[in-house]
Scaffold this motif. Structure first.
Motif, short mmCIF file in Angstrom:
data_model
loop_
_atom_site.label_atom_id
_atom_site.label_comp_id
_atom_site.label_asym_id
_atom_site.label_seq_id
_atom_site.Cartn_x
_atom_site.Cartn_y
_atom_site.Cartn_z
N GLN A 129 0.84 -1.20 0.00
CA GLN A 129 0.00 0.00 0.00
C GLN A 129 0.87 1.25 0.00
N SER A 130 0.31 2.33 -0.53
CA SER A 130 1.01 3.60 -0.55
C SER A 130 -0.02 4.71 -0.57
N VAL A 131 0.42 5.89 -0.20
CA VAL A 131 -0.47 7.05 -0.21
C VAL A 131 0.34 8.27 -0.61
N ALA A 132 -0.27 9.13 -1.41
CA ALA A 132 0.42 10.32 -1.90
C ALA A 132 -0.40 11.56 -1.59
N GLN A 133 0.28 12.56 -1.11
CA GLN A 133 -0.31 13.88 -0.92
C GLN A 133 0.49 14.82 -1.82
N PRO A 134 -0.06 15.20 -2.96
CA PRO A 134 0.73 15.90 -3.98
C PRO A 134 1.12 17.32 -3.61
N GLU A 135 0.48 17.90 -2.62
CA GLU A 135 0.76 19.28 -2.26
C GLU A 135 1.46 19.36 -0.92
N ASP A 136 2.62 20.02 -0.92
CA ASP A 136 3.31 20.23 0.36
C ASP A 136 2.55 21.23 1.22
N GLN A 137 1.92 22.19 0.54
CA GLN A 137 1.29 23.29 1.26
C GLN A 137 0.07 23.75 0.50
N VAL A 138 -0.96 24.11 1.25
CA VAL A 138 -2.17 24.68 0.68
C VAL A 138 -2.47 25.98 1.42
N ASN A 139 -2.69 27.03 0.64
CA ASN A 139 -3.03 28.33 1.22
C ASN A 139 -4.46 28.68 0.84
N VAL A 140 -5.23 29.14 1.81
CA VAL A 140 -6.62 29.50 1.55
C VAL A 140 -7.00 30.65 2.48
N ALA A 141 -7.89 31.49 2.01
CA ALA A 141 -8.37 32.60 2.82
C ALA A 141 -9.50 32.12 3.73
N GLU A 142 -9.57 32.70 4.89
CA GLU A 142 -10.62 32.34 5.84
C GLU A 142 -12.00 32.55 5.21
N GLY A 143 -12.87 31.57 5.40
CA GLY A 143 -14.21 31.65 4.84
C GLY A 143 -14.35 30.97 3.49
N ASN A 144 -13.22 30.73 2.83
CA ASN A 144 -13.26 30.04 1.54
C ASN A 144 -13.23 28.53 1.75
N PHE B 84 1.27 6.32 6.19
CA PHE B 84 0.93 7.73 6.18
C PHE B 84 1.53 8.44 4.97
N GLY B 85 0.79 9.42 4.46
CA GLY B 85 1.33 10.28 3.42
C GLY B 85 2.34 11.25 4.00
N ALA B 86 2.94 12.02 3.12
CA ALA B 86 4.01 12.94 3.53
C ALA B 86 3.48 14.14 4.30
#
Lengths: 115, 114
Positions: A2-17, A105-107
Motif C-alpha cells: 500500500q502507498s499514499v500520496a499527498q501531492p501538495e506540500d502546502q495549501v493556502n486559503v483565505a478564511e471563509g473560503n 501515512f502520506g508525507a
C-alpha cells in the motif's frame, strides 16, 4: 504494497473560503482511509475515516472527505476554512483486504488559512 | 477511544547512549505501533508490537537498534540504542482498538541527540 500520496506540500486559503487537501492511494484490496491532523506542538488527532458505505464521510471540526474509487482518491474538504484550521494534515491508508493493521501515512500537507 | 500516556515527553541525550520510551494504555489492546517522525517529515512505522511475541520490524529498522518490549496488553517500551544525531526525531506510540478504526496516538517523545 500500500502507498499514499499527498501531492501538495502546502495549501493556502483565505478564511471563509472552501478548502481541499488532496490524497491518492494504492492498495491491493479494499482501502481503509483516514485523515489525521497535527497542530503545532501537539500530537496527532484522528479526523475521519472511510471503511465502507457512503462515499462522503463527515468528521471532526466540520471536515469531510470524499472517497472516489475510480480515481483512487480521498480528498479532505471543508466548506468554510477557519484560521484555527491551520495545521499539518496527514492522509493514511490500510489494506482492508489483507486484514493487516499496518497503516501507511502520506508525507503531509501543511494548510495555511489567512484571515 | 483509548487514552495513551507516553513518557518522557522530551529528552536531550548524548550520542552513544540509549533512551527507553514508555507507552501506557488505559485499556487492553492487541497491537501497539511505534512510529518515528523526523523533523518536517511524515510518520514512518518502526515496528508492530504484539503481546507475547517478538515485534515485527519494518524495512530499515532492526531489533538491535530499536528493541521493543511488550510485557502485557497495556504497556510497551521502545529503546533507541547507541544514539547518533540522526536519531533525533519525535517517537510516537499508537494503538488500534479494532480493525477499521483510526489510531489513537500518544503525545510523542521529542528526542534530541547531541
Amino acid at each position: 504494497a500500500q502507498s499514499v500520496a499527498q501531492p501538495e506540500d502546502q495549501v493556502n486559503v483565505a478564511e471563509g473560503n472552501p478548502l481541499t487537501v488532496k490524497c491518492t492511494y494504492s492498495v491491493s484490496g479494499n482501502p481503509y482511509l483516514f485523515w489525521y491532523v497535527q497542530y503545532p506542538n501537539r500530537g496527532l488527532q484522528f479526523l475521519l475515516k472511510y471503511i465502507t458505505g457512503d462515499n462522503l464521510v463527515k468528521g471532526s471540526y466540520g471536515f469531510e472527505a470524499e472517497f472516489n474509487k475510480s480515481q483512487t482518491s480521498f480528498h479532505l474538504k471543508k466548506p468554510s476554512a477557519l484560521v484555527s484550521d491551520s495545521a499539518l494534515y496527514f492522509c493514511a491508508v490500510r489494506d482492508g483486504h489483507t486484514g493487516g493493521f499496518k497503516t501507511i501515512f502520506g508525507a503531509g500537507t501543511r494548510l495555511f488559512v489567512k484571515a | 477511544s483509548a487514552v495513551i500516556s507516553q513518557k518522557p515527553s522530551r529528552d536531550i541525550c548524548q550520542r552513544g547512549t540509549s533512551l527507553t520510551i514508555q507507552c501506557q494504555v488505559d485499556s487492553q489492546v492487541t497491537m501497539m505501533f511505534w512510529y518515528r517522525q523526523q523533523p518536517g517529515q511524515s510518520l514512518t512505522l518502526i515496528a508492530t508490537a504484539n503481546q507475547g511475541s517478538e515485534a515485527t520490524y519494518e524495512s530499515g529498522f532492526v531489533i538491535d537498534k530499536f528493541p521493543i518490549s511488550r510485557p502485557n496488553l497495556t504497556f510497551s517500551t521502545l529503546t533507541v540504542s547507541n544514539m547518533s544525531p540522526e536519531d533525533s526525531s519525535i517517537y510516537l506510540c499508537s494503538v488500534d482498538k479494532g480493525q477499521g478504526y483510526g489510531y489513537t496516538f500518544g503525545s510523542g517523545t521529542r528526542l534530541t541527540v547531541v
